[in-house]
Design a protein around this motif. Structure first.
Motif, PDB file in Angstrom:
ATOM      1  N   TYR A 158      41.785  27.448  -5.178  1.00 30.41           N
ATOM      2  CA  TYR A 158      41.208  27.112  -6.481  1.00 30.41           C
ATOM      3  C   TYR A 158      40.114  28.068  -6.925  1.00 30.41           C
ATOM      4  CZ  TYR A 158      44.006  22.923  -6.614  1.00 30.41           C
ATOM      5  OH  TYR A 158      45.085  22.060  -6.663  1.00 30.41           O
ATOM      6  N   GLU A 159      39.821  29.038  -6.081  1.00 26.76           N
ATOM      7  CA  GLU A 159      38.878  30.084  -6.483  1.00 26.76           C
ATOM      8  C   GLU A 159      39.118  31.329  -5.650  1.00 26.76           C
ATOM      9  OE1 GLU A 159      34.860  28.882  -5.871  1.00 26.76           O
ATOM     10  OE2 GLU A 159      35.204  28.193  -3.822  1.00 26.76           O
ATOM     11  N   LYS A 184      47.683  33.411 -11.450  1.00 29.59           N
ATOM     12  CA  LYS A 184      46.903  32.286 -11.980  1.00 29.59           C
ATOM     13  C   LYS A 184      47.845  31.232 -12.521  1.00 29.59           C
ATOM     14  CE  LYS A 184      44.258  32.972 -15.587  1.00 29.59           C
ATOM     15  NZ  LYS A 184      43.096  33.425 -16.389  1.00 29.59           N
ATOM     16  N   GLN A 186      48.154  26.661 -13.541  1.00 25.17           N
ATOM     17  CA  GLN A 186      47.441  25.437 -13.901  1.00 25.17           C
ATOM     18  C   GLN A 186      48.021  24.276 -13.100  1.00 25.17           C
ATOM     19  OE1 GLN A 186      44.925  24.726 -16.278  1.00 25.17           O
ATOM     20  NE2 GLN A 186      44.592  26.923 -16.531  1.00 25.17           N
ATOM     21  N   ASN A 188      47.541  20.246 -13.086  1.00 26.67           N
ATOM     22  CA  ASN A 188      46.921  19.095 -13.755  1.00 26.67           C
ATOM     23  C   ASN A 188      45.727  19.512 -14.608  1.00 26.67           C
ATOM     24  OD1 ASN A 188      48.755  17.323 -12.491  1.00 26.67           O
ATOM     25  ND2 ASN A 188      47.453  17.169 -10.682  1.00 26.67           N
ATOM     26  N   GLY A 189      45.896  20.620 -15.317  1.00 30.97           N
ATOM     27  CA  GLY A 189      44.842  21.094 -16.204  1.00 30.97           C
ATOM     28  C   GLY A 189      43.746  21.881 -15.526  1.00 30.97           C
ATOM     29  N   THR A 190      43.842  22.078 -14.220  1.00 34.17           N
ATOM     30  CA  THR A 190      42.821  22.815 -13.472  1.00 34.17           C
ATOM     31  C   THR A 190      43.356  24.197 -13.103  1.00 34.17           C
ATOM     32  OG1 THR A 190      41.928  20.775 -12.530  1.00 34.17           O
ATOM     33  CG2 THR A 190      41.387  22.823 -11.387  1.00 34.17           C
ATOM     34  N   ARG A 191      42.527  25.208 -13.275  1.00 34.87           N
ATOM     35  CA  ARG A 191      42.925  26.566 -12.934  1.00 34.87           C
ATOM     36  C   ARG A 191      43.028  26.724 -11.423  1.00 34.87           C
ATOM     37  NH1 ARG A 191      38.935  30.999 -15.038  1.00 34.87           N
ATOM     38  NH2 ARG A 191      37.629  29.909 -13.527  1.00 34.87           N
ATOM     39  N   ALA A 192      44.080  27.395 -10.988  1.00 35.94           N
ATOM     40  CA  ALA A 192      44.276  27.653  -9.572  1.00 35.94           C
ATOM     41  C   ALA A 192      44.968  29.004  -9.423  1.00 35.94           C
ATOM     42  CB  ALA A 192      45.113  26.545  -8.935  1.00 35.94           C
ATOM     43  N   TYR A 193      45.084  29.452  -8.174  1.00 35.06           N
ATOM     44  CA  TYR A 193      45.700  30.744  -7.892  1.00 35.06           C
ATOM     45  C   TYR A 193      46.711  30.559  -6.768  1.00 35.06           C
ATOM     46  CZ  TYR A 193      41.633  32.305 -10.501  1.00 35.06           C
ATOM     47  OH  TYR A 193      40.679  32.474 -11.477  1.00 35.06           O
TER      48      TYR A 193
END
Length: 202
Positions: A158-159, A184, A186, A188-193
């Motif tokens: 996530y970062e 990159k 998404q 559930n609306g959260t940015r992730a990698y």
């Protein structure tokens, strides 16, 4: 006794010919589909990419072509890491090689082992693997040591570390850190990698 008229005979022959033609065409299509091979490409997906694990370095274009490397003269709490009969040096999740009396920072090689890692690690589970992620470096616990490993394709974080690199492959944008390539996404609306491959540096 009934006889077959020429018209009926012609109609029957025409039907048989058409049926044979359609059957042959269907067989050709099936053979073509069976013989097709899906090409290996670097095309980008809208959700995730499916590269093979190893990505040729020649395909990766860095936004910043040359990254400045700053060596240090001493490492106060260094630990020697012996790997393939060569000494490297470790301190607080940072790795170095020695050159002309100074220590040059490097990314660790897969297989490096250390006794301890910093306590700010994040546990990441993917498939049957329980990774310890410390500032972009992945470890697995093995025989009371922590071994540097490549994460599996599909692993999600996530970062990324602040000094990640922006890269492109075939015109598509990605993120790289420690030769691990991310896309990159998404969740559930959260940015992730998501890990999509490992850059082959050999």
């Amino acid at each position: 006794m009934k006889t077959t008229t020429p018209t009926k005979l012609l109609s029957a022959l025409f039907f048989v010919a058409i049926t044979a033609q359609f059957s042959a065409q269907a067989n050709r299509n099936n053979n073509d589909n069976n013989n097709k091979k899906t090409p290996t490409t670097f095309s980008k997906s809208s959700t995730k990419n499916t590269y093979g694990k190893s990505i040729p370095k020649a395909k990766v274009v860095y936004k910043t072509p040359t990254k400045k490397v700053t060596s240090v003269r001493s490492i106060p709490n260094k630990t020697v890491v012996n790997y393939k009969n060569q000494n490297y040096y470790y301190d607080n999740n940072k790795y170095y090689t020695q050159s002309r009396g100074t220590y040059v920072p490097i990314f660790p090689k897969v297989g490096f082992r250390v006794k301890q890692i910093p306590t700010n690690y994040k546990k990441i589970q993917y498939n049957s693997y329980n990774y310890y992620n410390v500032q972009g470096i992945f470890y697995l616990s093995s025989n009371n040591e922590f071994e540097v490993v490549d994460p599996q394709v599909g692993t999600i974080v996530y970062e990324l570390p602040a000094d990640y690199e922006k890269v492109t492959i075939d015109g598509n944008s990605y993120y790289e850190y420690a030769n691990i390539l991310y896309e990159k996404i998404q969740i559930n609306g959260t940015r992730a990698y998501q890990v999509i491959g490992i850059i082959d540096i050999d």
